[in-house]
Design an enzyme around this catalytic site. Structure first.
Site, PDB file in Angstrom:
ATOM      1  N   TYR A  16     -12.157 -25.328  -2.407  1.00  0.00           N
ATOM      2  CA  TYR A  16     -10.854 -25.843  -1.982  1.00  0.00           C
ATOM      3  C   TYR A  16      -9.794 -25.318  -2.935  1.00  0.00           C
ATOM      4  O   TYR A  16      -9.932 -25.440  -4.160  1.00  0.00           O
ATOM      5  CB  TYR A  16     -10.855 -27.372  -2.003  1.00  0.00           C
ATOM      6  CG  TYR A  16      -9.558 -27.992  -1.529  1.00  0.00           C
ATOM      7  CD1 TYR A  16      -9.205 -27.946  -0.178  1.00  0.00           C
ATOM      8  CD2 TYR A  16      -8.687 -28.623  -2.415  1.00  0.00           C
ATOM      9  CE1 TYR A  16      -8.009 -28.515   0.271  1.00  0.00           C
ATOM     10  CE2 TYR A  16      -7.496 -29.196  -1.971  1.00  0.00           C
ATOM     11  CZ  TYR A  16      -7.168 -29.138  -0.634  1.00  0.00           C
ATOM     12  OH  TYR A  16      -5.992 -29.698  -0.186  1.00  0.00           O
ATOM     13  N   ASP A  42      -9.735 -20.898 -10.269  1.00  0.00           N
ATOM     14  CA  ASP A  42      -8.937 -22.060  -9.888  1.00  0.00           C
ATOM     15  C   ASP A  42      -9.442 -23.232 -10.726  1.00  0.00           C
ATOM     16  O   ASP A  42     -10.448 -23.860 -10.412  1.00  0.00           O
ATOM     17  CB  ASP A  42      -9.091 -22.339  -8.388  1.00  0.00           C
ATOM     18  CG  ASP A  42      -8.260 -23.537  -7.951  1.00  0.00           C
ATOM     19  OD1 ASP A  42      -7.797 -24.296  -8.830  1.00  0.00           O
ATOM     20  OD2 ASP A  42      -8.081 -23.725  -6.737  1.00  0.00           O
ATOM     21  N   LYS A  52      -3.684 -31.191 -11.977  1.00  0.00           N
ATOM     22  CA  LYS A  52      -4.430 -32.443 -12.205  1.00  0.00           C
ATOM     23  C   LYS A  52      -4.433 -32.934 -13.659  1.00  0.00           C
ATOM     24  O   LYS A  52      -3.443 -33.461 -14.125  1.00  0.00           O
ATOM     25  CB  LYS A  52      -5.849 -32.296 -11.658  1.00  0.00           C
ATOM     26  CG  LYS A  52      -5.854 -32.147 -10.106  1.00  0.00           C
ATOM     27  CD  LYS A  52      -7.185 -32.517  -9.524  1.00  0.00           C
ATOM     28  CE  LYS A  52      -7.326 -32.093  -8.064  1.00  0.00           C
ATOM     29  NZ  LYS A  52      -7.194 -33.151  -7.118  1.00  0.00           N
TER      30      LYS A  52
HETATM   31  C1  LIG Z   1      -9.703 -26.637  -7.123  1.00  0.00           C
HETATM   32  C2  LIG Z   1      -8.437 -27.105  -6.473  1.00  0.00           C
HETATM   33  N1  LIG Z   1      -7.463 -26.224  -6.248  1.00  0.00           N
HETATM   34  C3  LIG Z   1      -6.283 -26.586  -5.706  1.00  0.00           C
HETATM   35  C4  LIG Z   1      -6.054 -27.879  -5.342  1.00  0.00           C
HETATM   36  C5  LIG Z   1      -4.742 -28.284  -4.740  1.00  0.00           C
HETATM   37  O1  LIG Z   1      -4.031 -29.032  -5.679  1.00  0.00           O
HETATM   38  P1  LIG Z   1      -2.899 -30.057  -5.203  1.00  0.00           P
HETATM   39  O2  LIG Z   1      -3.598 -31.155  -4.463  1.00  0.00           O
HETATM   40  O3  LIG Z   1      -2.265 -30.490  -6.493  1.00  0.00           O
HETATM   41  O4  LIG Z   1      -1.974 -29.291  -4.338  1.00  0.00           O
HETATM   42  C6  LIG Z   1      -7.049 -28.847  -5.553  1.00  0.00           C
HETATM   43  C7  LIG Z   1      -6.850 -30.242  -5.160  1.00  0.00           C
HETATM   44  O5  LIG Z   1      -7.732 -31.063  -5.132  1.00  0.00           O
HETATM   45  C8  LIG Z   1      -8.275 -28.448  -6.131  1.00  0.00           C
HETATM   46  O6  LIG Z   1      -9.265 -29.312  -6.348  1.00  0.00           O
END
Ligand SMILES: Cc1ncc(COP(=O)(O)O)c(C=O)c1O
Length: 436
Positions: free
Chosen positions: A153, A250, A278
């Site tokens: 994700y 990521d 986060k």
């Molecule tokens: C690995 C990862 N990348 C990107 C995102 C997207 O982040 P946001 O919810 O702050 O847009 C998330 C969200 O859970 C994530 O877990």
């Protein structure tokens, strides 16, 4: 910060939450603000207050939180260091839409604690920052495509919300996750299975000279907390380099969580770019892209742009600086890893005592529980064989025993989970396992 009163909760009433959900649905579609929160069993809960690792819901329950608000609350709610930093900044201004010292301070802090981070840019959410990283990579390489992995994700935008939750019978190819994703918006996305370097290499060769970036969660937190096999992440970095593509970790989940320097420090690896959000700001909206100086030259020389009204907002940045400084205190990460290991062990032992097949996977501060699996999953497809019914029953039973966990079996451990919380968790796990 963390003493508690009563748990277990014999019958888990949701009368007040149900009334609020009905009211909410009149004006908010689904009654919630993120699709991920549309959970059943028993229903989305409404919270009145949070303190440390506890939530207080509208029906008067005090719940021990192992969701950390889906990850950000690494210092729990209302940590005094964050409150002080934010209130000090609030008194000096909410927003400038211009430069301020807090940006330099946080950028210097990030580049000093994240191995190999020479430059950093700020935005507000992980979704945005992933897009910024992809734009940097495309501008830097002059290439259109990027490769992602199944079950990973990277936010809710159409080009990355691809092959996030395919079913067992689906082919491994770019698949939309929901309605409103026209194929042309993910036409430049390629998908391969994770922990499979030959598959990645084949894809890079098939599209030789056209791949701008390879994007991966370094620990597959969003797909069952699968761990990278030895050499896999190193292989991603090396294959990307060999094929002239930018490697992107990521680290929205792993950053400032697996270690202060995130997955880069934890795995001793340096991809070209990493994305953070986060845990970086303990509940405030800060995201970042950090990495090799050369890649950020595309911003310096005007080949591309990065923009955003709220980028570098002084209040949010003050929260991030206070968070990272607090996390940097000696022993913080050892503590979170030890607590996570102890909770995992409690779950595994409680299951083993009852002959319930179960494995856990991940790392101390973020791990997942898989009922019905005999071995730790290697990738997203392996998690499809897990017993979802038993997992849902366990989550509900935990709630009845005062523990709040995420619907997908993922647990987050924060710096304010202490011995009292571990004792509560162990008792609740034992009681919950007895009824699943
Ligand atoms: C690995 C990862 N990348 C990107 C995102 C997207 O982040 P946001 O919810 O702050 O847009 C998330 C969200 O859970 C994530 O877990």
């Amino acid at each position: 910060m963390s003493t508690t009163t009563s748990t277990p909760i014999a019958s888990f009433a949701v009368t007040a939450s149900a009334t609020l959900l009905n009211r909410s649905r009149q004006s908010l579609p689904m009654g919630v603000s993120s699709g991920m929160r549309r959970v059943g069993a028993p229903q989305p809960l409404f919270f009145e207050r949070g303190e440390g690792p506890y939530y207080f819901d509208a029906d008067g329950h005090k719940l021990l939180d192992y969701t950390l608000a889906w990850g950000p609350l690494i210092l729990g709610n209302s940590h005094p260091a964050v409150i002080t930093a934010v209130t000090d900044q609030l008194a000096r201004g909410f927003a400038f839409g211009a430069q301020h010292r807090g940006e330099i301070e946080l950028a210097e802090l990030v580049t000093s604690v994240v191995p190999g981070a020479e430059r950093v840019i700020f935005s507000n959410t992980g979704s945005e920052a992933v897009q910024a990283a992809l734009r940097l990579a495309r501008s830097f390489t002059g290439r259109p495509l990027f490769i992602k992995f199944e079950g990973h994700y990277h936010g809710w935008f159409n080009n990355v919300l691809v092959s996030y939750r395919p079913q067992a019978g689906d082919a491994i190819e770019p698949l939309p996750t929901c309605g409103g994703q026209p194929p042309h918006e993910f036409a430049d996305t390629r998908v391969v299975p994770w922990n499979d370097l030959p598959a990645l290499e084949r894809m890079l060769e098939t599209h030789a000279g056209r791949v701008a970036a390879v994007l991966t969660e370094p620990l597959l937190a969003n797909g069952g907390s699968c761990e990278p096999e030895p050499g896999f992440l190193q292989g991603v970095i090396e294959l990307s380099r060999k094929h002239g593509a930018v490697s992107v970790f990521d680290e929205v989940i792993t950053g400032f969580r697996l270690a202060l320097g995130g997955a880069r420090e934890y795995f001793s690896l340096q991809p070209d770019l990493s994305v953070y959000a986060k845990a970086m700001a303990a509940g405030f909206c800060v995201a970042a892209v950090a990495g090799r100086r050369e890649i950020f030259d595309v911003l310096e020389d005007g080949r591309t742009i990065h923009a955003g009204t709220y980028n570098g907002n002084p209040v949010n940045l003050a929260a991030a600086t206070a968070t990272i400084r607090t996390l940097a205190q000696p022993g913080t990460f050892d503590h979170m890893h030890a607590h996570g290991r102890a909770v995992r062990q409690a779950i595994e032992l409680a299951a083993a005592r009852r002959g319930i097949p179960l494995v856990t996977s991940g790392s101390g501060p973020v791990f997942s529980v898989h009922f019905g699996l005999a071995e730790r999953p290697r990738n997203y497809r392996d998690t499809l064989r897990a017993d979802a019914t038993r997992a849902a029953a366990f989550r509900l039973a935990l709630l009845h025993n005062g523990i709040y966990t995420l619907p997908d079996g993922r647990w987050y451990v924060g710096a304010v989970h202490g011995p009292d919380e571990l004792a509560l968790a162990e008792t609740a796990i034992e009681a919950a396992m007895a009824v699943v």
